[in-house]
Design an enzyme around this catalytic site. Structure first.
Site, PDB file in Angstrom:
ATOM      1  N   ASP A  99       2.765   1.722 -10.871  1.00  0.00           N
ATOM      2  CA  ASP A  99       1.390   1.210 -10.437  1.00  0.00           C
ATOM      3  C   ASP A  99       0.271   2.016 -10.978  1.00  0.00           C
ATOM      4  O   ASP A  99       0.367   3.286 -10.674  1.00  0.00           O
ATOM      5  CB  ASP A  99       1.582   1.116  -8.818  1.00  0.00           C
ATOM      6  CG  ASP A  99       0.351   0.093  -8.432  1.00  0.00           C
ATOM      7  OD1 ASP A  99      -0.477  -0.140  -9.300  1.00  0.00           O
ATOM      8  OD2 ASP A  99       0.453  -0.242  -7.443  1.00  0.00           O
ATOM      9  N   ASP A 120      -3.519  -8.542  -6.610  1.00  0.00           N
ATOM     10  CA  ASP A 120      -2.405  -8.548  -5.613  1.00  0.00           C
ATOM     11  C   ASP A 120      -2.573  -9.921  -4.918  1.00  0.00           C
ATOM     12  O   ASP A 120      -3.809 -10.535  -4.756  1.00  0.00           O
ATOM     13  CB  ASP A 120      -2.602  -7.732  -4.556  1.00  0.00           C
ATOM     14  CG  ASP A 120      -2.419  -6.374  -5.130  1.00  0.00           C
ATOM     15  OD1 ASP A 120      -2.074  -6.130  -6.042  1.00  0.00           O
ATOM     16  OD2 ASP A 120      -2.870  -5.345  -4.022  1.00  0.00           O
TER      17      ASP A 120
END
Length: 394
Positions: free
Chosen positions: A149, A219
């Site tokens: 990430d 997200d």
């Protein structure tokens, strides 16, 4: 033998040494990865016991046998580095090797999380400056999947490159390529999941840096509006997906309670048409019968996992109604009718719109039954925010 000849000989030997591992890496994720990730339900509270319980539930629920094999720990497992710089787990995960052994004993695979920056999104230790060390540690533990990430590396890009977008892009690619090479050098096949939110059209260069999947969006959350914003924005990306490298519109929210059953059916239908990774994010210990049916419908999962490895795409959109199609092995097609309106709507599939003949056979995959077309068309009432998924074959 002169210096140049020796150098070329060593380079050839090095290629021979790395190639088998590199090939193994590219053969990973021949179909979109399926499994479970801890973040959507547990977020920063996940523990070793939670992961073991998830592994148990994947088996007892039938999800493992349906294809959900990855048990992925997201952020907050990380501890400090020792004097040699080797990453340690924190008190929530007392023995990662023992946890991996337990997960493997269930016929499952274990995933983990890190960042190319010095800190993860939750502020724990990232892999910056320790990529080779971390890759070796993961391999030693028996890790099978790494979610990488961007997190604090984004700030590093901004600090070092400023407004020079070309330099920032080069930094980003190099960071992901470095970890990919580190994973390959371990000799252990580890799926490489790139999480950088779709920046810089990652689908165009993800394979160059070893990505098996890459996030194409920000997200997801457990709301119909966000799920559809993400899912339907994937139109046009089909050519970038295929065996070993997949577009990833983020994890599944099915079963978390924020959507209706019809909305979750749209979620699963759309992700399957997209050949997206299917990573459940719900509490596996409290699944309703409806949640299990949505996640484990064999015919729908087969659309996602079709070995042809083709992502589907939008055929047409008229107002709130959309038609999508995905090529399947053997010449069949999966065809999805989506109703994004707030009321039920009749929708009509013209078989010619998806390149099928008027005599093509239709199967409603959610209903589990054969349906009939009339004069080359099929009309069906689609619930509000709902979907119908058909298999069309000659």
């Amino acid at each position: 033998m002169n210096f140049v000849q020796r150098l070329l000989g060593w380079a050839a030997f090095s290629c021979l040494m790395v190639t088998p591992f590199a090939v193994a890496q590219t053969q990973l994720a021949a179909t979109p990865p399926m499994g479970w990730n801890s973040w959507n339900h547990f977020a920063g509270n996940v523990t070793d016991a939670d992961v073991r319980a998830a592994a148990d539930a994947l088996v007892s629920s039938g999800m493992r046998d349906a294809g959900y094999i990855y048990v992925n720990i997201d952020d907050t497992w990380e501890g400090q580095r020792d004097a040699q710089g080797v990453i340690q787990t924190n008190s929530k995960f007392p023995d990662m090797k023992a946890l991996a052994d337990y997960v493997h004993s269930k016929g499952l695979k274990l995933g983990i999380y890190s960042s190319p920056g010095p800190k993860t999104c939750a502020g724990y230790a990232g892999s910056y400056g320790h990529e080779e060390q971390d890759a070796k540690t993961y391999a030693g533990w028996g890790i099978d999947y790494l979610k990488y990430d961007l997190c604090s590396f984004g700030k590093m890009m901004k600090d070092e490159a400023g407004d020079d977008r070309t330099k920032a892009f080069a930094m980003e690619k190099a960071a992901y390529d470095k970890m990919h090479k580190a994973l390959v050098s371990t000799g252990r096949p580890i799926v490489f999941s790139m999480c950088q939110y779709g920046w810089n059209n990652v689908w165009e260069w993800g394979p160059e840096v070893g990505g098996n999947l890459w996030r194409t969006t920000g997200d997801i959350n457990d709301h119909y509006s966000r799920m559809t914003e993400i899912g339907f924005s994937q139109a046009g990306l089909a050519k970038y997906a295929g065996p070993g490298h997949w577009n990833d519109p983020d994890m599944l929210e099915i079963g978390n309670g924020g959507m209706t059953e019809d909305e979750y059916r749209t979620h699963m239908t759309l992700w399957s048409i997209l050949a997206a990774p299917l990573l459940a994010g719900n509490d596996l210990s409290k699944m309703t019968a409806e949640t299990k049916e949505l996640l484990m419908n064999k015919s729908v999962v087969a659309v996602d996992q079709d070995p042809l490895g083709k992502q589907g795409d939008r055929v047409w959109a008229v107002g709130p109604m959309e038609l999508w199609s995905k090529p399947l092995s053997g010449g069949a097609k999966a065809v999805a009718l989506f109703n994004r309106a707030s009321t039920a709507r009749e929708m009509t599939l013209k078989l010619s719109d998806v390149g099928a003949s008027a005599s093509a056979k239709l199967e409603d995959l959610w209903a589990g039954k054969v349906v009939q077309s009339t004069d080359g068309s099929y009309t069906v009432l689609v619930p509000k925010h709902g979907a119908v998924l058909l298999k069309v074959s000659e």
